[in-house]
Each structure stands twice: as structure tokens, then as C-alpha cells.
Scaffold this active site. Structure first.
Site, PDB file in Angstrom:
ATOM      1  N   SER A   7       0.738  -0.497   0.142  1.00  0.00           N
ATOM      2  CA  SER A   7      -0.287   0.272   0.326  1.00  0.00           C
ATOM      3  C   SER A   7       1.081   1.547   0.192  1.00  0.00           C
ATOM      4  O   SER A   7       2.020   1.729   0.754  1.00  0.00           O
ATOM      5  CB  SER A   7      -0.737   0.175   1.083  1.00  0.00           C
ATOM      6  OG  SER A   7      -1.219   1.857   1.229  1.00  0.00           O
ATOM      7  N   HIS A  32      -1.202  -1.585  -4.065  1.00  0.00           N
ATOM      8  CA  HIS A  32      -2.077  -1.243  -3.548  1.00  0.00           C
ATOM      9  C   HIS A  32      -2.517   0.485  -3.374  1.00  0.00           C
ATOM     10  O   HIS A  32      -2.034   0.675  -2.768  1.00  0.00           O
ATOM     11  CB  HIS A  32      -2.410  -2.090  -2.426  1.00  0.00           C
ATOM     12  CG  HIS A  32      -4.061  -2.150  -1.723  1.00  0.00           C
ATOM     13  ND1 HIS A  32      -5.418  -3.208  -2.169  1.00  0.00           N
ATOM     14  CD2 HIS A  32      -4.400  -1.097  -0.129  1.00  0.00           C
ATOM     15  CE1 HIS A  32      -6.020  -2.208  -0.537  1.00  0.00           C
ATOM     16  NE2 HIS A  32      -5.810  -1.400  -0.173  1.00  0.00           N
ATOM     17  N   ASP A  34      -4.935   3.429  -2.458  1.00  0.00           N
ATOM     18  CA  ASP A  34      -6.103   3.455  -0.604  1.00  0.00           C
ATOM     19  C   ASP A  34      -6.353   5.138  -1.103  1.00  0.00           C
ATOM     20  O   ASP A  34      -5.806   6.509  -1.198  1.00  0.00           O
ATOM     21  CB  ASP A  34      -5.342   3.614   0.216  1.00  0.00           C
ATOM     22  CG  ASP A  34      -5.100   2.113   0.975  1.00  0.00           C
ATOM     23  OD1 ASP A  34      -6.445   1.268   1.060  1.00  0.00           O
ATOM     24  OD2 ASP A  34      -3.520   1.332   1.608  1.00  0.00           O
ATOM     25  N   MET A  36      -9.150   8.112  -0.360  1.00  0.00           N
ATOM     26  CA  MET A  36      -9.869   8.616   1.050  1.00  0.00           C
ATOM     27  C   MET A  36     -10.218   9.855   0.693  1.00  0.00           C
ATOM     28  O   MET A  36      -9.276  10.765   0.500  1.00  0.00           O
ATOM     29  CB  MET A  36      -9.017   8.481   2.410  1.00  0.00           C
ATOM     30  CG  MET A  36      -8.336   7.813   2.693  1.00  0.00           C
ATOM     31  SD  MET A  36      -7.472   6.863   4.367  1.00  0.00           S
ATOM     32  CE  MET A  36      -6.629   5.681   4.065  1.00  0.00           C
ATOM     33  N   HIS A  65      -8.635   0.068  -3.641  1.00  0.00           N
ATOM     34  CA  HIS A  65      -9.369   0.584  -2.705  1.00  0.00           C
ATOM     35  C   HIS A  65      -9.852   1.619  -2.063  1.00  0.00           C
ATOM     36  O   HIS A  65      -9.205   2.300  -2.036  1.00  0.00           O
ATOM     37  CB  HIS A  65      -8.210   0.822  -1.060  1.00  0.00           C
ATOM     38  CG  HIS A  65      -9.325   0.092  -0.219  1.00  0.00           C
ATOM     39  ND1 HIS A  65      -8.814  -0.083   1.289  1.00  0.00           N
ATOM     40  CD2 HIS A  65     -11.207   0.289   0.309  1.00  0.00           C
ATOM     41  CE1 HIS A  65      -9.847  -0.297   1.690  1.00  0.00           C
ATOM     42  NE2 HIS A  65     -11.161   0.172   2.073  1.00  0.00           N
ATOM     43  N   MET A  67     -11.975   4.150  -0.358  1.00  0.00           N
ATOM     44  CA  MET A  67     -13.032   4.439   1.136  1.00  0.00           C
ATOM     45  C   MET A  67     -13.587   5.680   0.674  1.00  0.00           C
ATOM     46  O   MET A  67     -13.591   6.997   0.935  1.00  0.00           O
ATOM     47  CB  MET A  67     -11.807   4.440   1.836  1.00  0.00           C
ATOM     48  CG  MET A  67     -11.014   3.063   2.958  1.00  0.00           C
ATOM     49  SD  MET A  67     -10.079   3.198   3.441  1.00  0.00           S
ATOM     50  CE  MET A  67      -8.372   3.735   1.799  1.00  0.00           C
ATOM     51  N   MET A 136     -11.656  -5.422   6.178  1.00  0.00           N
ATOM     52  CA  MET A 136     -10.385  -4.786   6.688  1.00  0.00           C
ATOM     53  C   MET A 136      -9.736  -5.483   8.219  1.00  0.00           C
ATOM     54  O   MET A 136     -10.786  -5.624   9.205  1.00  0.00           O
ATOM     55  CB  MET A 136     -11.056  -3.542   6.849  1.00  0.00           C
ATOM     56  CG  MET A 136     -11.847  -2.921   5.651  1.00  0.00           C
ATOM     57  SD  MET A 136      -9.762  -2.803   4.818  1.00  0.00           S
ATOM     58  CE  MET A 136      -8.832  -1.659   6.093  1.00  0.00           C
ATOM     59  N   ASP A 174      -6.363  -6.462   5.103  1.00  0.00           N
ATOM     60  CA  ASP A 174      -5.666  -5.138   4.993  1.00  0.00           C
ATOM     61  C   ASP A 174      -5.944  -4.238   6.242  1.00  0.00           C
ATOM     62  O   ASP A 174      -6.522  -4.279   7.306  1.00  0.00           O
ATOM     63  CB  ASP A 174      -6.555  -4.046   3.768  1.00  0.00           C
ATOM     64  CG  ASP A 174      -6.128  -2.961   3.642  1.00  0.00           C
ATOM     65  OD1 ASP A 174      -4.403  -2.344   4.242  1.00  0.00           O
ATOM     66  OD2 ASP A 174      -6.699  -1.383   2.977  1.00  0.00           O
TER      67      ASP A 174
HETATM   68  C1  DX5 Z   1      -5.677   1.749   6.202  1.00  0.00           C
HETATM   69  C2  DX5 Z   1      -5.504   1.286   4.319  1.00  0.00           C
HETATM   70  C3  DX5 Z   1      -4.320   0.297   4.196  1.00  0.00           C
HETATM   71  C4  DX5 Z   1      -2.982   1.230   4.845  1.00  0.00           C
HETATM   72  C5  DX5 Z   1      -2.085  -0.043   5.266  1.00  0.00           C
HETATM   73  O1  DX5 Z   1      -7.402   2.529   5.405  1.00  0.00           O
HETATM   74  O2  DX5 Z   1      -6.548   0.712   3.760  1.00  0.00           O
HETATM   75  O3  DX5 Z   1      -4.106   0.386   2.618  1.00  0.00           O
HETATM   76  O4  DX5 Z   1      -2.595   1.754   4.174  1.00  0.00           O
HETATM   77  O5  DX5 Z   1      -1.240   0.198   6.164  1.00  0.00           O
HETATM   78  P1  DX5 Z   1      -0.600  -0.616   7.804  1.00  0.00           P
HETATM   79  O6  DX5 Z   1      -0.003  -1.345   6.633  1.00  0.00           O
HETATM   80  O7  DX5 Z   1       0.809   0.663   7.880  1.00  0.00           O
HETATM   81  O8  DX5 Z   1      -1.457  -0.924   8.510  1.00  0.00           O
HETATM   82 ZN    ZN Z   2      -6.207  -0.147   2.055  1.00  0.00          ZN
END
Ligand code: DX5
Ligand code: ZN
Length: 216
Positions: A7, A32, A34, A36, A65, A67, A136, A174
């Protein structure tokens, strides 16, 4: 075969392309991404222009991903920007089936995600229509949190539901993965592992190789 999905939330954005290439060279098959929106989760990360720009950095599978609230609004845009798999949250969509069909109609793989407090039952009606279920293992929103042990039983439950139904759906997890605990979700039935801080903090090649070494 188990898959590692670094990620980039924990990457150094001043040298992002270089770091992505390093994960690929060390053997990470997915990347990956992310997204947000500051509404579905408290934080804001990055979006379409960043995806479009880094798409050229590697030949990995770009695992996006989302969110974000009402993901239907952005599916086409993320496909155009280079997503290979689009995962959205069942909690964020007013009509999950509509989002699944939209992703499919654009020829991409579909992932459906659940937050730690959402029961696996919430995705049962959709299992036969998706390629990947994302369980998650931290509250979404931030990297670097601790793996929530109470999610391990959900991974087991998800894997059992999928195999009992005779489906071939990937189970991705994740959040909070380290080289010391990655065996826990794998033994519970996950086969796609997201790792942010465990990959990008320190020596990336070494981290990827160490994680992959524990994932065989
Ligand atoms: C959280 C993200 C993850 C995050 C994981 O909302 O979806 O992908 O980056 O990070 P680590 O591996 O540091 O927990
Ligand atoms: Zn993620």
C-alpha cells in the site's frame, strides 16, 4: 499462490515511482492504492491524477481500494486512470449490486470490502458476483495501526462461506500486517495481503522479500 499488495499510503511521495518499481522488482505482484474522501473515513489521501501518473511505473496489478461514499460516481474515472481491480465498501454504497455491475461492464475485477464491525453476512448476497472480498483488519483511514485480532475469525468465516459455495473468490486483508503476524491471516484463509508500513518503512526490497518469504 499468495499475493502481496504493497500500500503506497506509507511510501515516500517524493520518490514514489522509484519505490513502486522497487516493490515490483522484489516480487510484489499487486500495488494497493488507498483512496480516501474525508467523509467515509476521516482522512483524505490521493486520487485520479496520482493513479494515472503512477500507472506507468510498473506492470503490477493496480488494486484500487475506494474508501469513498457512493463509489458509483467514480468507477468510470478510476478505470480510465488505470485500475485493474476496484474494491469498494458495502457500507458506502446505497446499491452495491449496481456498483458491481458497473465495474464488470468496464471489464475490471470487482472487490467488496467490509470494515471490522461489519459482519460477513453483509456480503453474502454479493459473493457470487465478486472476484475478491476485502476483510479490513484495522478501522480504515490510516496506515500504521495495529492488526485487530478479533478480525481473524471473520477471515475464517469468509473463507468457509466462499468454499462451501464452491466459489473462487480471493480473500484480501488490509491493515496492521507485519512480518511477524502475516501467518495469522494466511492460516485463517486470506490469500491477498496488503501491507503499507511493513513494506515502505526501512529497506523496501528486504521488507518485500521477508514478507513473501513468510507467505509461501
Ligand atoms: C487503511 C488502508 C491500508 C493501510 C495499511 O485505511 O486501507 O491499506 O495503508 O497500512 P498498514 O499496513 O501500515 O497497516
Ligand atoms: Zn487499503
Amino acid at each position: 499462490m499468495n499475493i502481496l499488495a504493497p500500500s503506497i499510503l506509507s511510501a515516500d511521495f517524493t520518490i514514489l515511482g522509484q519505490q513502486i518499481k522497487e516493490t515490483e522488482a522484489a516480487g510484489a505482484q499487486y500495488l494497493h492504492f488507498d483512496v480516501m474522501d474525508g467523509i467515509f473515513v476521516p482522512s483524505i489521501s490521493f486520487g485520479l491524477p496520482v493513479l494515472k501518473s503512477i500507472r506507468k511505473a510498473s506492470k503490477q496489478v493496480y488494486d484500487v481500494h475506494l474508501m469513498i461514499e457512493e463509489p458509483i460516481r467514480y468507477i468510470e474515472h478510476f478505470v480510465e486512470s488505470g485500475a485493474d481491480i476496484i474494491t469498494f465498501h458495502v457500507e458506502a454504497a446505497s446499491d452495491s449490486r449496481e456498483v458491481i455491475d458497473k465495474i464488470r461492464s468496464l471489464g475490471k475485477k470487482v472487490g467488496l470490502a467490509i470494515k471490522p464491525k461489519t459482519p460477513v453476512e453483509a456480503v453474502v448476497p454479493y459473493l457470487e458476483h465478486i472476484d475478491m472480498l476485502l476483510v479490513m483488519t484495522v478501522e480504515p483511514g490510516f496506515g500504521g495501526q495495529k492488526y485487530m485480532d478479533e478480525c481473524t475469525d471473520k477471515i475464517k468465516e469468509a473463507r468457509k462461506l466462499i468454499s462451501d459455495a464452491g466459489l473462487s473468490v480471493d480473500v484480501e486483508i488490509d491493515g496492521g500486517v507485519t512480518v511477524d503476524n502475516v501467518n495469522v491471516p494466511l492460516e485463517a484463509g486470506a490469500n491477498v495481503i496488503v501491507a503499507g508500513s511493513a513494506v515502505f518503512n526501512g529497506d523496501i526490497s528486504e521488507n518485500v522479500k521477508n514478507l513473501l518469504g513468510k507467505m509461501q
